[in-house]
Design an enzyme around this catalytic site. Structure first.
Site: not given
Length: 498
Positions: A243, A280
């Site tokens: 990720e 994020c």
């Protein structure tokens, strides 16, 4: 450090042998391989008990772990208390997942000699891959680190875990490993089910180690890509679940802005400054109608920009460089904030540009600036906004703020192409841990099609195997005719619930 063992040790709750934390990679890999011989045949009841023991241990050490985490990360006790609660909740969720059983995708096709070609008895289910490497994340020192979601989902699948500790919160990682490892072993888990290693080179060696069958990573695009290349370049390539990077576009329609402009500005200000922007899912690019004055509304909502301590000096330096790069671009205006960042800190910054400027140079303007910054992109026509969103590429989230009467068919189609989670109200910061959650997206958001949050995260660490004409007694219990664990199964194409 690479192969040396740090002196810190913990004694498991039942008084068994001490556990070195961290250990050398060779010892960790050997221990994980040996542990896999136990975990691969463990029952759902056993694994659920291990996971719940880990959760109880974390909750029981909250008063110790939260101050230690705050000392190393400066994220604040309120945020870290919530993060620890999220981490223990993740462990409990995966205990529920393994007991419920549908994650195994147990499927049975009975023999059919009349089929073309004739069909034998076929029984398929998912099984654990083997030892898994997990890289701790800088921005979530508990929930995406030693005992975080990657670790929880791998353990639930039956995979031992070797964690590469993050240097930004190394002491927290070591202590967490001590606490959780002791709890796992006290609950009956095998030694070697969870180990900790440290060091940059050790991280690379970990990805390349033949004992490791998959990797979970949350971090930078640059670092993740380097490790991804290592994983796929091995003589035996393995899955790398990274990720990495996302700008998480937000589209605000003219009708929404006219109806609730101040509310939207306040929501954006709270979202992109949360945790000093170190999420994020930070909304990095926000598309608003040209001439609407939305950037000024956001500036008012932010108030006087105040510097705040970031996770590391390196992250703060990268944020300052990212801001400087954006501000130096023709057509970009710094609406509020400061480019000269104080050492180790980040100041909330609002920048503005146009859709035309972005489309002329998307590589420069549609880049993640990890920290408390957002870029307001003004568009003249909704088609221009959608062109900008297409240029974003893969992202973890995409958000649209519209009014109930508006037709969003075209907008949703575009958002679906580029994001793993689409929001119709609210803001993307904050990722619920649940059965239906997706935390992933097309490249460069992630390196796979899977989620790293929620029940489906377990799928990353499993592979299918089919048994043909197998005697009942050699089948896994989940595929036997008696279905002793009472799990959902698909038999001859029909879903059957226990």
């Amino acid at each position: 450090m690479s192969e040396q063992t740090v002196a810190a040790e913990a004694t498991s709750a039942n008084g068994s042998a001490s556990i070195p934390v961290p250990v050398g990679l060779g010892d960790a890999a050997s221990a994980a391989r040996e542990a896999f011989g136990v975990t691969v045949t463990s029952s759902a009841v056993e694994r659920a008990a291990w996971l719940r023991a880990g959760a109880e241990a974390l909750d029981g050490h909250l008063d110790e772990l939260v101050p230690l985490a705050d000392e190393e990360t400066h994220l604040g006790t309120a945020r870290l208390t919530g993060e620890l609660a999220r981490t223990s909740a993740q462990l409990r969720l995966f205990a529920d997942v393994v007991l419920e059983g549908s994650y195994l995708e147990a499927t049975i096709d009975h023999p059919d000699p009349a089929a073309t070609p004739p069909r034998p008895d076929l029984r398929r289910m998912l099984r654990p891959l083997g030892p898994v490497a997990v890289f701790g994340a800088s921005n979530f020192p508990v929930a995406f680190s030693v005992a975080g979601g990657d670790t929880a989902s791998a353990l639930a699948a039956g995979c031992p875990v070797i964690v590469k500790n993050h240097s930004a919160h190394a002491r927290l990682g070591r202590r967490t490993a001590e606490i959780v490892t002791a709890a796992l072993q006290a609950a009956g888990a095998p030694a070697g089910i969870l180990t900790l290693v440290e060091g940059r080179q050790t991280g690379a060696d970990l990805v390349a180690h033949p004992a490791v069958r998959a990797v979970g990573f949350t971090g930078s695009l640059h670092g993740g890509r380097a490790l991804f290349d290592l994983a796929t370049g091995r003589p035996d390539p393995i899955p790398f679940y990274g990720e990495l990077s996302a700008v998480n576009p937000v589209l605000i329609t003219p009708a929404a802005l006219a109806a609730r402009g101040d509310e939207l500005a306040a929501g954006l200000a709270g979202s992109f400054t949360l945790g000093v922007g170190q999420f994020c899912t930070n909304p990095g690019v926000v598309l608003a109608p040209a001439g609407s004055g939305f950037a000024d509304l956001v500036t008012t909502a932010v108030g006087t920009p105040t510097p705040a301590r970031m996770l590391t000096d390196g992250i703060a330096d990268a944020y300052a460089q990212g801001l400087a790069g954006l501000a130096a671009h023709d057509g970009v205006e710094v609406v509020t904030g400061r480019l000269a960042q104080l050492p180790g800190t980040g100041t909330p910054t609002v920048l503005a540009t146009t859709a035309q400027a972005v489309l002329e140079d998307p590589a420069a303007l549609l880049t993640e600036c990890f920290g408390p910054a957002t870029l307001i992109v003004e568009y003249d026509h909704p088609d221009d906004a959608l062109d900008v969103i297409r240029a974003v590429g893969g992202s973890l989230t995409a958000t649209v703020h519209a009014e109930p009467h508006e037709d969003l068919t075209g907008i949703v189609a575009v958002l679906t192409e580029i994001a793993g989670r689409i929001l119709f109200t609210g803001w993307p910061t904050g990722v619920a841990v649940s059965w239906a959650q997706t935390h992933g997206g097309p490249w460069p958001a992630t390196t796979s099609i899977h989620t790293s949050v929620g029940a489906a995260a377990i799928r990353r660490f499993l592979r299918p195997i089919t048994y043909q004409d197998a005697p009942d007694h050699v089948l896994p219990p989940e595929l036997r005719d008696t279905n002793p664990h009472r799990i959902p199964r698909r038999i001859n194409g029909q879903l059957q619930l226990p």
